[in-house]
Design an enzyme around this catalytic site. Structure first.
Site, PDB file in Angstrom:
ATOM      1  N   SER A  43       0.801  -1.224   0.000  1.00 55.83           N
ATOM      2  CA  SER A  43       0.000   0.000   0.000  1.00 55.83           C
ATOM      3  C   SER A  43       0.830   1.269   0.000  1.00 55.83           C
ATOM      4  O   SER A  43       0.367   2.314  -0.465  1.00 55.83           O
ATOM      5  CB  SER A  43      -0.932   0.003   1.211  1.00 55.83           C
ATOM      6  OG  SER A  43      -0.203  -0.190   2.412  1.00 55.83           O
ATOM      7  N   HIS A 250      -0.905   5.618   6.817  1.00 59.75           N
ATOM      8  CA  HIS A 250      -0.394   5.634   5.442  1.00 59.75           C
ATOM      9  C   HIS A 250      -0.031   7.066   5.051  1.00 59.75           C
ATOM     10  O   HIS A 250      -0.595   8.028   5.582  1.00 59.75           O
ATOM     11  CB  HIS A 250      -1.431   5.083   4.465  1.00 59.75           C
ATOM     12  CG  HIS A 250      -1.561   3.598   4.497  1.00 59.75           C
ATOM     13  ND1 HIS A 250      -2.445   2.949   5.302  1.00 59.75           N
ATOM     14  CD2 HIS A 250      -0.889   2.629   3.809  1.00 59.75           C
ATOM     15  CE1 HIS A 250      -2.335   1.644   5.122  1.00 59.75           C
ATOM     16  NE2 HIS A 250      -1.386   1.423   4.231  1.00 59.75           N
TER      17      HIS A 250
END
Length: 268
Positions: A43, A250
């Protein structure tokens, strides 16, 4: 006549300079045109948290703001394949992402290892449990990083080299999540944050060593992210995002452009 020739030469040189096509510029343009780039990984490479996802990528969540796309846009390689996928572990890269690689591939980038080490589960335990639960789960992750992950990284790096024997392989790592002594007044304890950062450093050390032993180049993003961690006041990372939980921990678009892209640009 001599002055006319000098003026003509000067004009030609000015035109070349204006076009940015001096010797170095021509060489760079030729190199970019010959580059065949494949972006692999999890990711952090697909761009989860950065928005503007390609609907065709489905749950892989490949973002137009991800560092591989930014590099492609800046360098116009001859070919570009973006197979990085949210949630990918080393086995997923080997089984599902290597299709575009071949002897003509000249550049590969990758982030992988965080999911193998169970960082998503670790952060869930830290957020939902207390300090002792967090520290215990971080210790488990570090045992895996030290004992099992090196072999998993060897397997994926060996597979990349076998399929792309002529490629420059850029292996990127993960940032530290927290600025210690920072602006966060609630959330995890400072001891938990320090343990998480130490585990991120441990992971980076293992990735760097395995990459070096395979002759790959290692790109350390911890420097660019310093001062932009969670609790810094100018974070390039999402903290817990209860509205869109997959964004949590993230990089934001700023983290992809300011943290990851410059590192790949220097390596490639």
């Amino acid at each position: 006549m001599k002055s006319y020739r000098l003026a003509t030469v000067a004009a030609a040189l000015a035109a070349v300079a204006g076009l940015g096509l001096g010797g170095a510029g021509v060489a760079a343009a030729q190199e970019a045109a010959a580059t065949s780039y494949v972006a692999l990984g999890d990711s952090y490479s697909s761009g989860v948290g950065a928005g503007s996802y390609d609907s065709a990528s489905g749950s892989c969540k490949r973002s137009a703001n991800a560092y591989p796309v930014l590099w492609k846009n800046a360098n116009s390689p001859a070919s570009f394949h973006f197979t990085a996928c949210s949630g990918a572990k080393t086995t997923d890269v080997v089984n599902n992402q290597l299709g575009p690689l071949n002897s003509g591939t000249t550049l590969v980038s990758i982030t992988v290892g965080g999911n193998d080490a169970g960082f998503a589960d670790t952060m869930t335990a830290c957020v939902l449990g207390g300090e002792s639960t967090c520290l215990s789960r971080v210790a488990q992750a570090r045992e895996y990083i030290a004992g099992t992950l090196p072999g998993r990284l060897d397997a994926v790096y060996d597979a990349i080299r076998a399929k792309a024997p002529n490629a420059e392989v850029a292996v990127l790592n993960y940032p530290r999540f927290y600025k210690l002594g920072g602006s966060c007044l609630v959330g995890l304890s400072e001891r938990s944050r320090a343990a998480i950062n130490a585990a991120a450093d441990h992971l980076s050390e293992v990735i760097a060593k395995r990459a070096a032993d395979h002759g790959f180049t290692f790109g350390d993003v911890r420097g660019p992210f310093t001062g932009h961690e969670i609790c810094s006041g100018d974070s390039w990372l999402h903290s817990v995002d209860w509205l869109n939980i997959t964004n949590s921990y993230h990089p934001k678009a700023a983290g992809q452009s300011g943290g990851y892209y410059p590192v790949l640009e220097r390596l490639a």
